[in-house]
Design a protein around this motif. Sequence first.
Motif, PDB file in Angstrom:
ATOM      1  N   GLU A 318     -11.225  32.988 -60.941  1.00 16.03           N
ATOM      2  CA  GLU A 318      -9.841  33.249 -61.334  1.00 16.03           C
ATOM      3  C   GLU A 318      -8.882  32.634 -60.317  1.00 16.03           C
ATOM      4  O   GLU A 318      -7.874  32.041 -60.674  1.00 16.03           O
ATOM      5  N   VAL A 319      -9.242  32.736 -59.049  1.00 17.82           N
ATOM      6  CA  VAL A 319      -8.378  32.194 -58.008  1.00 17.82           C
ATOM      7  C   VAL A 319      -8.456  30.662 -57.992  1.00 17.82           C
ATOM      8  O   VAL A 319      -7.450  29.968 -57.894  1.00 17.82           O
ATOM      9  N   GLY A 322      -8.291  29.274 -62.139  1.00 19.42           N
ATOM     10  CA  GLY A 322      -7.315  29.854 -63.045  1.00 19.42           C
ATOM     11  C   GLY A 322      -7.928  30.485 -64.267  1.00 19.42           C
ATOM     12  O   GLY A 322      -7.251  30.714 -65.257  1.00 19.42           O
ATOM     13  N   ARG A 323      -9.211  30.767 -64.245  1.00 20.88           N
ATOM     14  CA  ARG A 323      -9.816  31.557 -65.327  1.00 20.88           C
ATOM     15  C   ARG A 323     -10.994  32.288 -64.737  1.00 20.88           C
ATOM     16  O   ARG A 323     -11.709  31.773 -63.889  1.00 20.88           O
ATOM     17  N   PHE A 324     -11.215  33.543 -65.191  1.00 19.85           N
ATOM     18  CA  PHE A 324     -12.254  34.344 -64.544  1.00 19.85           C
ATOM     19  C   PHE A 324     -13.613  34.141 -65.166  1.00 19.85           C
ATOM     20  O   PHE A 324     -14.626  34.428 -64.560  1.00 19.85           O
TER      21      PHE A 324
ATOM     22  N   PRO B 318      -3.713  29.291 -55.308  1.00 20.68           N
ATOM     23  CA  PRO B 318      -2.732  28.903 -56.308  1.00 20.68           C
ATOM     24  C   PRO B 318      -1.350  29.427 -55.938  1.00 20.68           C
ATOM     25  O   PRO B 318      -1.231  30.344 -55.139  1.00 20.68           O
ATOM     26  N   ARG B 325       0.846  31.701 -62.503  1.00 23.08           N
ATOM     27  CA  ARG B 325       0.086  31.119 -61.429  1.00 23.08           C
ATOM     28  C   ARG B 325      -0.117  29.636 -61.699  1.00 23.08           C
ATOM     29  O   ARG B 325      -0.408  29.229 -62.822  1.00 23.08           O
ATOM     30  N   THR B 327      -2.295  26.327 -60.729  1.00 22.62           N
ATOM     31  CA  THR B 327      -3.507  25.832 -60.071  1.00 22.62           C
ATOM     32  C   THR B 327      -3.595  24.327 -60.253  1.00 22.62           C
ATOM     33  O   THR B 327      -3.111  23.796 -61.249  1.00 22.62           O
ATOM     34  N   GLN B 464      -2.303  23.459 -63.956  1.00 23.33           N
ATOM     35  CA  GLN B 464      -2.393  24.464 -65.000  1.00 23.33           C
ATOM     36  C   GLN B 464      -1.491  25.625 -64.620  1.00 23.33           C
ATOM     37  O   GLN B 464      -1.550  26.121 -63.501  1.00 23.33           O
ATOM     38  N   ARG B 468      -1.705  35.854 -66.920  1.00 22.67           N
ATOM     39  CA  ARG B 468      -2.727  36.764 -67.466  1.00 22.67           C
ATOM     40  C   ARG B 468      -2.380  38.187 -67.092  1.00 22.67           C
ATOM     41  O   ARG B 468      -2.893  38.741 -66.127  1.00 22.67           O
TER      42      ARG B 468
END
Lengths: 389, 569
Positions: A318-319, A322-324, B318, B325, B327, B464, B468
């Motif tokens: 996620e960090v 940008g997706r977990f 990020p 956020r 990234t 990106q 979320r």
Amino acid sequence: MTQDQLAELSRFLYSPTTLLLYLTAAFVYLYALTTTVGRQEERERGRRARRIGGVLAVLGVTAHVAHELARGFAQDRLPLGNMFEVTSLMALVGVVSGLYVLQFVRRRPELNGFVLLGGSLVLGMAMLMYAEPGPLMPILDTWWRPFHVSLLVAAMGIFAAAFVFNGLYLLRDTAERAVAASHEGRSRGSTVGAAHLGDLERTGPSTDGDDDEVERAHAAAYREALRAGIPRVKLAVGVFLGTSLVSWVWLVTDDTVAGGVGRFLAVNLTMVAAALLAAWFTPFLPSTATLDGLAHRTITFAFVLWTVGVIAGAMWAEVSWGRFWGWDPKETGSFLTWVAYAGYLHARATHGVRGRNAAWIGIGAFIVLMGTYLIANYVVVGLHSYAEL
Amino acid sequence: MPTRGYRALVTASSPPPAANPPVRRRRRPGPTGGVGFVVDSVLMAWRWLRRMRTALYMLAALGFLTLVATFVPQEPNVSSTVAEWRSGEAGPGVPVARVLDAVGAFDVYGSGLFVALLLLMYLSLTACLIPRIRAWFRLVRLSRPPVIRRPSEANLTATFATAASPEVVHATADDVLTRRRWRRRRHTGDGRTPAQLAAEKGLVSREGGSLLFHVSFYVLLAAIIVGQLTTFEGQRGVVEGEPGFSDSAVSYWLYQPGRWFDESDHDRWQFELDEFHVDWVRDPLAPGAGQPTEFRSEVTITPPDGEPYAAEIDSNAPLRIGGKRITQLDWGYAPRVVVEVDGEVVHDGFIQPTVTDGGFFRGAVKAPAADPDVGLEVFFYPYAPYDESGRPVPTGAPWDEAPMLLFRQHRGDLQLGATQQTVNELDTTELESEGGAYLRPGQSVTVGDVEVSFPELRRWVGYQVSSRPAIPALLAGAGLLVGGLIPALYASRRRLWVLTERDEGLGSTLVTVTGRAFQRPEAFAEEHAAVTAELADAVEATATDPPPDRPGDHSGAHHRAGDREVLRP
Ligand code: HEM
């Protein structure tokens, strides 16, 4: 020392030093195991052998730790960045925790040999993916990474130990069943022999004289019967095929056909040899209940680590990305492993499935673990493709 | 098997634990006939769903689907590989790919099969959890430790004698166990059962942990669904020093809002990339030669109603603005290419060539403003130093120490709009090549009547932007999962009884501490020994069996079970 020298040193500490120390210690321990049912003087020899094995094991662990440190300094980062490093550390964690548990918690130091043998196997496997020390890709440079990776590595090492326990359980169980069945055939349901010899490893020579002779002859015959109860050919073929479920990866990914076949055969035959050796040692194994309990507890512990490790991985993703979760091959693989071991835990909690079936599920789960680990690193490459082969 | 634990509880000790209320109510006779058939079928399905074995099968099915997803490339992840499998360029061939396509194997987690399995799993989970949760609450509210008639074979037992009266012993035991947080029950003794203190521990936490663990799946599912609906993801490439973009629906190249994400949820800040830092291990002899060591963007953000400020985006750090956020996704070189025909500028802009396996970058310049159109096929080499003879030698190194732009010039119809082509592809079917040349930054060259110049080199970065809002809920779900898992696996349910028998003649009380654990018997052996020792100490025991001088041996072998001889003072 320069970094090059450090790298050289770390290589030497790993192979041959650590590898040989572990292997020798394993064989010394296994020798000591064969003396536990013998005469007083033999047992004395066994105790001495165990002491030597202990020293060798400590030296091996020291060399292994030194290797990790040297490698870490040679590249100025934690040695957890590629498959070789992860596998090597997995072996270290497995060996140290296995030895610790057997020596101090379970107080069964005679079983240390199996842990060391398992550690040597994993170390040998890591040699197949050896990579020179080097820096890390920036995406991997965050504290999430050591957290996530070290949890999973620890879990893998412990799962590997559980795999050994499950395998030994199945061997011992098969042998005991075979002996019980043959008794039943001969003496119509008398299982006196099996019952009384089931606790063989506790049977010590209490008195000298004829009784002792008889008892020892009896015990030796029982050992032979146990060994005979394991179908060697079936075991060898089964282990070869079972290992192939994972080792085919080398067949299809090596640059040369000969290299691929070589690695494939090296892994498969080593596993077959280990299985046959373990079969020979079956009479000296602890009771099936002990082995089953060891497998269950190790898997339980590793399952918790794995769960937390996967969650940490999702947080890192996620960090970083940008997706977990994105069903990347590695994520899919770690999920599959998690589901497989959850299957084992459910099987253990289900009446009518526990015992041999649960052990088989445990073995299957380890195949899933190793298989997805190798597939995700060699065959299908996704975002996690930092493995630097 | 929601009631298994309870049944085990009933049969575990010899007397029926009358203190515990029945956990399940008796079923009333249902309707018969056609309605009855339906009701029976539903009940049967419900009961099937509730079985542990069913859960096991479903886990196996889930594992199988996941296995498929491991082997077969997944469209959402690697669509190009899937395309190659479909066309037969890679993979097991077109017929197999067709079959895979038909069963949805290229997108396992989006397939109907997966959704159906998930649904079934959640149904099964629900069927399993409802009775378990009910039983658990009843257990918590009503359960009292059962009394025992005499220590059974299965129990771990220790005895000692003391001069203290049974009442004192029980009161002391009550203190000891209260401190250790056991659930207790005093029984004064009657004809059938001796006076005793019955205690139990761990039944709430183990089952409760397991319930929490399984309930966390609902939290996770809800968080994921809400996440899908409220999430937002946009992508956009930016060249250093060029105008960036603003956070609004129209400025993203790839725009994926969830169904509940509203255009008014955009924050409308302005984003500019000032400088992008990237570096590698350049020494070919150093360990890890060629590996990247840094990806970092220096950016300027201008809020809609505020002063611009500088910020940084790193690989693992990020940038957060409000709830969003940013990234870094990818990056590349952006050479500025100017094309002039007869002194008239027909193209002036930064192109963003894509990286290739060979270590160089490929791109295209399309200038339909010229007549006929001008098209350039561009090959960009970041590091192409001169050799001794003064010729540039392209290398695969990615750092821009000696950038070189190689192009081939074409004239004719670019077929824009007529054929499918990406920005970096040139359709040369209707074009005629007029030769090519190479350029260093700052140079220009004329080929035919076209002058091409390469005034400067910059970098571009793909970003990106995501939002979320469901992440905290997801984290909470994960926390519940772990928080439930640990007691579910590690809490152990155990019972203990302190029985007393008064011998007035001798003026002593025989105390028996007996108990058993349903899980983790080794740990219980230690606990049992500790409780016994503490109690024996507190009531000044005169003799104990087993003697308390074997610390460290927890095998339990020395605790005699069942009927035993007792040491009397
Ligand atoms: C299909 C839906 C599921 C059902 C109906 C179900 C049912 C159960 C039940 C009844 C138990 C209690 C076993 C006992 O102690 O008697 C249990 C335990 C457990 N379940 Fe599930 N479960 C499901 C899904 C899952 C999933 C997806 C996972 C995680 C991968 C999982 C992991 C566990 C674990 C770790 C335990 C503890 C095992 C133990 O006590 O030793 N379960 N489950």
